[in-house]
Design an enzyme around this catalytic site. Structure first.
Site, PDB file in Angstrom:
ATOM      1  N   TYR A   1      -6.333  -5.310  -5.736  1.00  0.00           N
ATOM      2  CA  TYR A   1      -5.637  -4.938  -4.498  1.00  0.00           C
ATOM      3  C   TYR A   1      -5.883  -6.036  -3.462  1.00  0.00           C
ATOM      4  O   TYR A   1      -6.944  -6.137  -2.877  1.00  0.00           O
ATOM      5  CB  TYR A   1      -6.119  -3.598  -3.950  1.00  0.00           C
TER       6      TYR A   1
ATOM      7  N   HIS B   1      -9.161  -1.135 -15.398  1.00  0.00           N
ATOM      8  CA  HIS B   1      -7.917  -0.822 -14.679  1.00  0.00           C
ATOM      9  C   HIS B   1      -6.712  -0.775 -15.615  1.00  0.00           C
ATOM     10  O   HIS B   1      -5.863   0.099 -15.521  1.00  0.00           O
ATOM     11  CB  HIS B   1      -7.704  -1.876 -13.588  1.00  0.00           C
TER      12      HIS B   1
ATOM     13  N   SER C   1      -1.228   8.532  -7.347  1.00  0.00           N
ATOM     14  CA  SER C   1       0.174   8.771  -6.952  1.00  0.00           C
ATOM     15  C   SER C   1       0.586  10.238  -7.128  1.00  0.00           C
ATOM     16  O   SER C   1       1.652  10.533  -7.663  1.00  0.00           O
ATOM     17  CB  SER C   1       1.134   7.874  -7.752  1.00  0.00           C
ATOM     18  N   PRO C   2      -0.271  11.185  -6.669  1.00  0.00           N
ATOM     19  CA  PRO C   2       0.104  12.606  -6.819  1.00  0.00           C
ATOM     20  C   PRO C   2       1.298  12.986  -5.951  1.00  0.00           C
ATOM     21  O   PRO C   2       1.909  14.027  -6.157  1.00  0.00           O
ATOM     22  CB  PRO C   2      -1.163  13.347  -6.381  1.00  0.00           C
ATOM     23  N   LEU C   3       1.628  12.112  -4.975  1.00  0.00           N
ATOM     24  CA  LEU C   3       2.794  12.363  -4.118  1.00  0.00           C
ATOM     25  C   LEU C   3       3.972  11.480  -4.517  1.00  0.00           C
ATOM     26  O   LEU C   3       4.859  11.195  -3.710  1.00  0.00           O
ATOM     27  CB  LEU C   3       2.426  12.134  -2.649  1.00  0.00           C
TER      28      LEU C   3
ATOM     29  N   ARG D   1       4.225   8.310  -5.127  1.00  0.00           N
ATOM     30  CA  ARG D   1       4.270   7.071  -4.313  1.00  0.00           C
ATOM     31  C   ARG D   1       4.955   7.296  -2.972  1.00  0.00           C
ATOM     32  O   ARG D   1       5.662   6.442  -2.458  1.00  0.00           O
ATOM     33  CB  ARG D   1       4.957   5.936  -5.083  1.00  0.00           C
ATOM     34  N   GLY D   2       4.747   8.496  -2.408  1.00  0.00           N
ATOM     35  CA  GLY D   2       5.306   8.810  -1.090  1.00  0.00           C
ATOM     36  C   GLY D   2       6.629   9.547  -1.130  1.00  0.00           C
ATOM     37  O   GLY D   2       7.086  10.058  -0.102  1.00  0.00           O
TER      38      GLY D   2
ATOM     39  N   PHE E   1       7.385  12.442  -2.314  1.00  0.00           N
ATOM     40  CA  PHE E   1       7.313  13.859  -1.957  1.00  0.00           C
ATOM     41  C   PHE E   1       6.971  14.079  -0.481  1.00  0.00           C
ATOM     42  O   PHE E   1       6.863  15.216  -0.038  1.00  0.00           O
ATOM     43  CB  PHE E   1       6.312  14.595  -2.857  1.00  0.00           C
TER      44      PHE E   1
END
Length: 343
Positions: free
Chosen positions: A60, A128, A207-209, A211-212, A214
């Protein structure tokens, strides 16, 4: 504010907050790096709120996110957190990626992360991405030595196939597997989740959303900046997005009925998968962070879980998670150790 609570991750003794904080977007991949003082303030706010499980990686930035975390953890903060970082992905000066899991690289990557984070020991160190040229036994063998030397406490894998997880776990117990898991990324449920549960390995959902997606649906794609890699993901391409937006609309409608936000509803769905699952939504804003921990208060019945799942059945999501050339668990098998010895 919601009570965050604690959970056991895996079977080796690691305890973390029931929700983590993904730190990637603070420094990389989702547009330009965010102002350092703001991100340190956000990290401190998360810790004070009970979210102590922080997730980063050497790729990152590269490296800048670990440096940021190192600064944020100064002054007695380190003792309050469970810190996870990762190695294996390398981005060259030409922007091209490479994956390395050879023992020599494992060791040098760990030393580099310790230096940037300004710590003596990493709580959870993930592979990773899997180097498909090197038997996983060799990668884990070197990590095992690092555990014995006190440089890392627990070993994790990210985006690994069920067979790779089994082979790795036979060399040294794997504490956690990190994988993409959300209402619109459910391919891991068939084989990988059951394998983790059989072996007593914790599950960390990134990324439970979506990647934004939701959080704001189709509008999200309209706000991508030049350096936001999400604009290249298949699901955000116009021909797929027009179709996928209906999933968000249905979730949004159900969220209004339940008196929560669509992102809280989607995140609550992940929390309801079991006491061995820790989602790590990322954010760069304190308001969004507070909203995310609010998901812990959202209760779902079996019927509501089924209703949510019907919105995003496998055949109703258009586009893959990644472009075809990006390594994922589907192409993470490594050569057998016997072939390596023979060569």
């Amino acid at each position: 504010m919601a009570e965050v609570g604690r959970m056991k991750l895996g079977s080796q003794g690691l305890e973390v907050s029931a929700q983590g904080l993904g730190c990637m977007g603070m420094s990389a991949f989702y547009g330009p790096p965010k102002p350092e003082p703001d991100m340190i303030a956000l990290i401190h706010h998360a810790i004070q709120s009970g979210v102590t499980f922080l997730d980063t990686s050497d790729v990152y930035g590269p490296h800048t996110n670990e440096i940021l975390l190192g600064k944020a953890l100064k002054g007695g903060v380190r003792e309050k957190v469970e810190l996870a970082t990762k190695f294996g992905g390398i981005i060259g000066s030409d922007g091209k990626g490479e994956i390395r899991g050879d023992p020599e690289y494992v060791r040098s990557a760990c030393e580099g992360s310790l230096k940037r984070l300004e710590i003596d020991c990493i709580d959870l160190y993930y592979v990773h991405r899997i180097d498909t040229r090197v038997p996983i036994e060799l990668t884990i063998g070197e990590l095992k030595k690092l555990v014995e030397e006190g440089k890392i406490k627990y070993i994790g894998l990210s985006e690994a196939s069920a067979s790779t997880i089994r082979r790795a776990h036979a060399v040294h117990p794997i504490t956690a597997v990190q994988l993409e898991w959300s209402l619109w990324s459910r391919d891991v449920e068939e084989e990988i989740i059951p394998t983790c549960r059989e072996l007593g390995i914790g599950i960390v959902a990134y990324s439970p959303l979506a990647r934004g997606f939701f959080s704001s649906g189709k509008k999200l794609a309209e706000s991508f900046t030049q350096h936001d890699f999400r604009q290249y993901l298949p699901r955000f391409q116009p021909e797929n997005l027009d179709h996928n937006k209906t999933i968000f609309e249905r979730i949004n409608e159900m969220a209004s009925r339940k008196g929560c936000t669509p992102s809280q509803l989607a995140l609550a769905w992940v929390h309801h998968q079991g006491s061995d699952v820790c989602p790590i939504p990322g954010t760069t804003k304190i308001n969004n962070f507070n909203e995310n921990i609010g998901a812990l208060s959202v209760k779902l019945t079996r019927e509501e879980m089924a209703e949510l799942e019907s919105f995003a059945a496998a055949d109703s999501v258009k586009g893959d998670r990644y472009a075809s050339e990006v390594p994922t668990w589907k192409n993470s098998d490594t050569p057998p150790l016997s072939s390596w010895k023979a060569s």
